[in-house]
Design a protein around this motif. Structure first.
Motif, PDB file in Angstrom:
ATOM      1  N   VAL A  80       0.492  -1.066   0.203  1.00  0.00           N
ATOM      2  CA  VAL A  80       0.114   0.039   0.041  1.00  0.00           C
ATOM      3  C   VAL A  80       0.850   1.110  -0.080  1.00  0.00           C
ATOM      4  O   VAL A  80       2.080   1.491   0.614  1.00  0.00           O
ATOM      5  CB  VAL A  80      -1.169   0.036   1.385  1.00  0.00           C
ATOM      6  N   GLU A 112      -3.295   9.435  -1.602  1.00  0.00           N
ATOM      7  CA  GLU A 112      -5.148   8.552  -0.927  1.00  0.00           C
ATOM      8  C   GLU A 112      -6.011   9.311  -3.266  1.00  0.00           C
ATOM      9  O   GLU A 112      -6.314   8.484  -3.277  1.00  0.00           O
ATOM     10  CB  GLU A 112      -5.815   9.333  -0.072  1.00  0.00           C
ATOM     11  N   TYR A 113      -5.121  10.077  -3.355  1.00  0.00           N
ATOM     12  CA  TYR A 113      -5.909  10.831  -5.098  1.00  0.00           C
ATOM     13  C   TYR A 113      -4.574   9.923  -6.220  1.00  0.00           C
ATOM     14  O   TYR A 113      -5.338  10.484  -6.751  1.00  0.00           O
ATOM     15  CB  TYR A 113      -4.796  12.179  -4.990  1.00  0.00           C
ATOM     16  N   SER A 116      -7.630   8.717  -9.129  1.00  0.00           N
ATOM     17  CA  SER A 116      -8.255   8.892  -9.455  1.00  0.00           C
ATOM     18  C   SER A 116      -8.558  10.374 -10.769  1.00  0.00           C
ATOM     19  O   SER A 116      -9.474  10.965 -10.412  1.00  0.00           O
ATOM     20  CB  SER A 116      -8.996   9.500  -8.377  1.00  0.00           C
ATOM     21  N   THR A 119      -9.685  15.423  -8.971  1.00  0.00           N
ATOM     22  CA  THR A 119     -10.332  15.426  -8.157  1.00  0.00           C
ATOM     23  C   THR A 119     -10.463  16.083  -7.267  1.00  0.00           C
ATOM     24  O   THR A 119      -9.507  17.198  -7.240  1.00  0.00           O
ATOM     25  CB  THR A 119      -9.222  14.364  -7.071  1.00  0.00           C
ATOM     26  N   GLU A 151      -0.975  -0.502  -3.552  1.00  0.00           N
ATOM     27  CA  GLU A 151      -3.309   0.220  -3.376  1.00  0.00           C
ATOM     28  C   GLU A 151      -2.509   1.295  -3.092  1.00  0.00           C
ATOM     29  O   GLU A 151      -1.641   1.441  -2.970  1.00  0.00           O
ATOM     30  CB  GLU A 151      -3.351  -0.987  -2.534  1.00  0.00           C
ATOM     31  N   VAL A 152      -3.928   1.669  -3.559  1.00  0.00           N
ATOM     32  CA  VAL A 152      -3.549   2.703  -3.313  1.00  0.00           C
ATOM     33  C   VAL A 152      -4.331   3.081  -1.573  1.00  0.00           C
ATOM     34  O   VAL A 152      -5.678   2.703  -1.788  1.00  0.00           O
ATOM     35  CB  VAL A 152      -4.808   3.925  -4.190  1.00  0.00           C
ATOM     36  N   PRO A 153      -5.248   4.296  -0.579  1.00  0.00           N
ATOM     37  CA  PRO A 153      -5.357   3.952   0.621  1.00  0.00           C
ATOM     38  C   PRO A 153      -6.521   4.340  -0.152  1.00  0.00           C
ATOM     39  O   PRO A 153      -6.750   5.263  -0.722  1.00  0.00           O
ATOM     40  CB  PRO A 153      -4.235   4.713   1.473  1.00  0.00           C
ATOM     41  N   PRO A 154      -7.423   4.455   0.447  1.00  0.00           N
ATOM     42  CA  PRO A 154      -8.723   5.058   0.746  1.00  0.00           C
ATOM     43  C   PRO A 154      -9.040   6.258   0.554  1.00  0.00           C
ATOM     44  O   PRO A 154      -7.977   7.417   1.733  1.00  0.00           O
ATOM     45  CB  PRO A 154      -9.609   4.261   1.363  1.00  0.00           C
ATOM     46  N   LEU A 155      -9.956   7.230  -0.035  1.00  0.00           N
ATOM     47  CA  LEU A 155      -9.792   8.381   0.609  1.00  0.00           C
ATOM     48  C   LEU A 155     -10.843   8.822   1.845  1.00  0.00           C
ATOM     49  O   LEU A 155     -11.640   8.082   1.346  1.00  0.00           O
ATOM     50  CB  LEU A 155     -10.631   8.594  -0.946  1.00  0.00           C
ATOM     51  N   LYS A 156     -10.125   9.680   2.751  1.00  0.00           N
ATOM     52  CA  LYS A 156     -10.574  10.053   3.816  1.00  0.00           C
ATOM     53  C   LYS A 156     -11.642  10.707   3.267  1.00  0.00           C
ATOM     54  O   LYS A 156     -11.748  12.074   2.042  1.00  0.00           O
ATOM     55  CB  LYS A 156     -10.656  10.773   4.439  1.00  0.00           C
ATOM     56  N   LYS A 157     -13.380  10.931   4.206  1.00  0.00           N
ATOM     57  CA  LYS A 157     -14.525  11.347   3.433  1.00  0.00           C
ATOM     58  C   LYS A 157     -14.529  12.632   4.540  1.00  0.00           C
ATOM     59  O   LYS A 157     -15.890  13.618   4.074  1.00  0.00           O
ATOM     60  CB  LYS A 157     -15.475  11.215   2.711  1.00  0.00           C
TER      61      LYS A 157
END
Length: 201
Positions: A80, A112-113, A116, A119, A151-157
């Motif tokens: 990651v 995280e970006y 994508s 963004t 792998e890309v870490p999930p984008l915090k929302k």
């Protein structure tokens, strides 16, 4: 290159072309001063900089200023991408720059970006008394390929807001906003309540 990266295998380093567009700051209950954004980027060829100064108009500040640099992201042992911090500080200047105040900060993990595309989001500032929001456009394009899968870490929302219209409007009662006061005493309670509701969604 940072010393901390010298001991990391080249096969775990991936170069990305980073583009950031600093668009605008919205919902600022102030009516005077010039504003700029100071930024710092970890693992970047251009690690720091600043936008030009811009005035406030109708409680909004518009820059539409971009910056571009190469960032060197690291693939962790779990495959990651490890964090790559973007730190922003929004500064207000008064009296020709003699008086300065930080009105808010923001920290994002650029890893995280990845993947994508471009963004575009509006973010609620941290350490801000006004619930102001900053609009950014971020893009990372991979420049090097070492053949390693990552792998890309999930984008915090929790920091992200919809691009809603400016909520702060002019009031007939000018006592709500003071020209040279950094801390507004009574800042549009209804707008702040709506922001709190959005933050809890």
């Amino acid at each position: 290159m940072l010393i901390s990266q010298l001991f990391i295998s080249k096969s775990r380093k991936i170069d990305f072309e980073l583009s950031i567009l600093f668009q605008d700051l919205a919902n600022v209950p102030l009516v005077s001063g010039n504003y700029h954004i100071k930024w710092k980027i970890k693992y970047a060829d251009l690690p720091s900089g600043s936008t030009p100064r811009a005035p406030i108009t109708d409680h909004n500040v518009v820059w539409n200023q971009s910056t571009n640099t190469t960032v060197h992201l690291i693939v962790g042992k779990d495959n990651v991408l490890t964090p790559c911090e973007l730190k922003l500080e929004i500064v207000q200047e008064l009296n020709g720059g003699k008086d300065t105040h930080t009105i808010g900060t923001l920290m994002l993990n650029l890893s995280e970006y990845v993947g994508s595309g471009t963004t575009t989001r509006r973010y609620l500032l941290d350490e801000c008394k006004f619930n102001s929001t900053l609009k950014l456009a971020i893009r990372l394009l991979q420049k090097s390929d070492n053949g390693i899968k990552f792998e890309v870490p999930p984008l915090k929302k929790q920091q992200i807001f919809a691009d809603i219209p400016t909520m702060i409007t002019e009031r007939k009662d000018k006592g709500l906003v003071k020209d040279d006061s950094f801390i507004a005493g009574n800042v549009l309670t209804q707008s702040l309540t709506l922001f709190d509701e959005l933050a809890n969604l």
